[in-house]
Design a protein around this motif. Structure first.
Motif, PDB file in Angstrom:
ATOM      1  N   THR A  62       6.693  -6.260  13.037  1.00  0.00           N
ATOM      2  CA  THR A  62       5.497  -6.738  12.333  1.00  0.00           C
ATOM      3  C   THR A  62       4.855  -7.979  12.950  1.00  0.00           C
ATOM      4  O   THR A  62       3.905  -8.517  12.381  1.00  0.00           O
ATOM      5  CB  THR A  62       5.829  -7.040  10.862  1.00  0.00           C
ATOM      6  OG1 THR A  62       6.886  -8.010  10.804  1.00  0.00           O
ATOM      7  CG2 THR A  62       6.259  -5.774  10.134  1.00  0.00           C
ATOM      8  N   THR A 101       0.206   1.006   7.490  1.00  0.00           N
ATOM      9  CA  THR A 101      -0.634  -0.183   7.424  1.00  0.00           C
ATOM     10  C   THR A 101      -2.121   0.127   7.522  1.00  0.00           C
ATOM     11  O   THR A 101      -2.519   1.166   8.081  1.00  0.00           O
ATOM     12  CB  THR A 101      -0.261  -1.143   8.580  1.00  0.00           C
ATOM     13  OG1 THR A 101      -1.166  -2.257   8.626  1.00  0.00           O
ATOM     14  CG2 THR A 101      -0.339  -0.433   9.918  1.00  0.00           C
ATOM     15  N   TYR A 103      -3.936  -1.417   9.447  1.00  0.00           N
ATOM     16  CA  TYR A 103      -4.298  -1.676  10.843  1.00  0.00           C
ATOM     17  C   TYR A 103      -4.461  -0.411  11.667  1.00  0.00           C
ATOM     18  O   TYR A 103      -4.798  -0.480  12.847  1.00  0.00           O
ATOM     19  CB  TYR A 103      -3.257  -2.594  11.492  1.00  0.00           C
ATOM     20  CG  TYR A 103      -3.475  -4.068  11.223  1.00  0.00           C
ATOM     21  CD1 TYR A 103      -4.004  -4.508  10.014  1.00  0.00           C
ATOM     22  CD2 TYR A 103      -3.135  -5.026  12.162  1.00  0.00           C
ATOM     23  CE1 TYR A 103      -4.185  -5.859   9.758  1.00  0.00           C
ATOM     24  CE2 TYR A 103      -3.316  -6.375  11.919  1.00  0.00           C
ATOM     25  CZ  TYR A 103      -3.838  -6.781  10.719  1.00  0.00           C
ATOM     26  OH  TYR A 103      -4.023  -8.114  10.465  1.00  0.00           O
ATOM     27  N   LYS A 129       1.975   1.699  14.845  1.00  0.00           N
ATOM     28  CA  LYS A 129       2.148   2.177  13.468  1.00  0.00           C
ATOM     29  C   LYS A 129       1.499   3.556  13.294  1.00  0.00           C
ATOM     30  O   LYS A 129       2.037   4.411  12.595  1.00  0.00           O
ATOM     31  CB  LYS A 129       1.566   1.180  12.474  1.00  0.00           C
ATOM     32  CG  LYS A 129       2.352  -0.116  12.353  1.00  0.00           C
ATOM     33  CD  LYS A 129       3.764   0.109  11.804  1.00  0.00           C
ATOM     34  CE  LYS A 129       3.749   0.489  10.334  1.00  0.00           C
ATOM     35  NZ  LYS A 129       5.132   0.648   9.785  1.00  0.00           N
ATOM     36  N   ARG A 147       0.070   3.899   3.264  1.00  0.00           N
ATOM     37  CA  ARG A 147      -0.532   2.765   3.975  1.00  0.00           C
ATOM     38  C   ARG A 147      -0.790   1.631   2.989  1.00  0.00           C
ATOM     39  O   ARG A 147      -1.403   1.836   1.938  1.00  0.00           O
ATOM     40  CB  ARG A 147      -1.857   3.179   4.612  1.00  0.00           C
ATOM     41  CG  ARG A 147      -1.724   4.220   5.703  1.00  0.00           C
ATOM     42  CD  ARG A 147      -3.083   4.729   6.126  1.00  0.00           C
ATOM     43  NE  ARG A 147      -2.993   5.720   7.201  1.00  0.00           N
ATOM     44  CZ  ARG A 147      -3.891   6.665   7.408  1.00  0.00           C
ATOM     45  NH1 ARG A 147      -4.960   6.763   6.610  1.00  0.00           N
ATOM     46  NH2 ARG A 147      -3.742   7.526   8.394  1.00  0.00           N
ATOM     47  N   SER A 149      -1.478  -2.975   2.668  1.00  0.00           N
ATOM     48  CA  SER A 149      -2.197  -4.039   3.375  1.00  0.00           C
ATOM     49  C   SER A 149      -1.926  -5.398   2.752  1.00  0.00           C
ATOM     50  O   SER A 149      -1.603  -5.505   1.568  1.00  0.00           O
ATOM     51  CB  SER A 149      -3.712  -3.759   3.337  1.00  0.00           C
ATOM     52  OG  SER A 149      -4.194  -3.809   2.000  1.00  0.00           O
TER      53      SER A 149
END
Length: 296
Positions: A62, A101, A103, A129, A147, A149
């Motif tokens: 991470t 995530t 992202y 990811k 997912r 955040s």
């Protein structure tokens, strides 16, 4: 129900430990030295020995900025290891839940992201990811990818604890204001994971599988999130701190961040009847655990 969880110390894993005790689930959290996600071959023997009913893939690389220089390691941990876990799950005919995530998205959409929107990561972390999502999905149809955040908790290192730490020495902070997202509380992620795990163990319906978004309700910017943190701290007797909103360009980082990380949780709500709390309510609970109840 026996749940094998990858990781021992992360925010979501700590929350899962607490939630599992009250939910009556048998949680087995594995990490080093039992397994090493940078060596996916180490995963099979421990999981076979534990004989889980479901695998929950939480542990990840991470360090978003550091990943730019450690792309190969991030790929193995975030991409190849979840793929290996999913293949083990497929061989045992058990479901796997995999935490991903925001992202994975490029952040250029005007509205909130839904599960069917095109991905397009801006940085190595996001690409690895996304690779994990893809490898899990290829390995088994019996998967749930969730997912999330802007994760925070009343423990570990996260945006909330970092801001409160800065208040010890600073009267003013500069915080990025042009990135929008949905802060998500780790204890609520944990509770949701347990609900989903129970459902997929008991029910083989295809509609329960696939990709879902798991985020707190509402949206904010990092700067506004910081203001809410300090306001909550002041209400509990803490020191006032002034937040100066800045642009992302004024806060250089090795990895690019998406401008828009907002994700819709409507699919999760519809399929699982799961909806996380509005983020400001969850923040209030977090601050109460960290500092105490508001005064007066």
């Amino acid at each position: 129900m026996r749940i094998v969880v990858t990781g021992k110390t992360g925010q979501v894993v700590q929350a899962l430990r607490a939630a599992g005790e009250t939910a009556g689930a048998e949680l087995v959290c594995i990490g080093r030295p039992e397994i090493d996600l940078s060596q996916p071959l180490t995963l099979e023997a421990p999981i076979r020995a534990l004989r889980p009913d479901v695998i929950v893939s939480v542990a990840a690389y991470t360090a978003v900025d550091k990943a730019e220089d450690e792309a190969q390691l991030a790929q193995v941990v975030n991409g190849d290891a979840p793929g290996a876990l999913a293949r083990i799950a497929a061989e045992r005919n058990i479901p796997i839940l995999h935490l991903s995530t925001d992202y994975v998205f490029p952040g250029d959409k005007a509205g909130v992201y839904v599960e069917t929107d095109a991905t397009g990561p801006l940085n190595v972390y996001g690409r690895t990811k996304l690779s994990g999502e893809q490898q899990v999905a290829r390995a088994t149809a019996n998967h749930v990818i969730l997912r999330t955040s802007w994760v925070y908790a009343p423990y570990g290192r996260n945006f909330v604890t970092t801001m409160l730490g800065l208040a010890d020495t600073l009267d003013e902070v500069r915080v990025v204001a042009d990135q929008q997202g949905c802060p998500t509380y780790a204890p609520e992620i944990a509770n949701a994971l347990l609900v989903v795990a129970r459902r997929v163990v008991d029910d083989g319906s295809p509609e329960l599988r696939g990709v879902f978004h798991l985020t707190g309700q509402g949206e904010t910017s990092w700067a506004s999130f910081a203001e809410a943190i300090f306001a909550g701290s002041v209400a509990r007797g803490g020191k006032a701190v002034t937040v100066h909103p800045i642009a992302s360009a004024d806060y250089p980082a090795a990895a690019r961040r998406p401008t828009n990380s907002r994700m819709s949780g409507e699919k999760l709500s519809k399929i699982y009847d799961l909806r996380l709390n509005p983020w400001h309510l969850s923040l209030d609970d977090c601050l109460t655990r960290l500092i105490g109840l508001p005064r007066g």
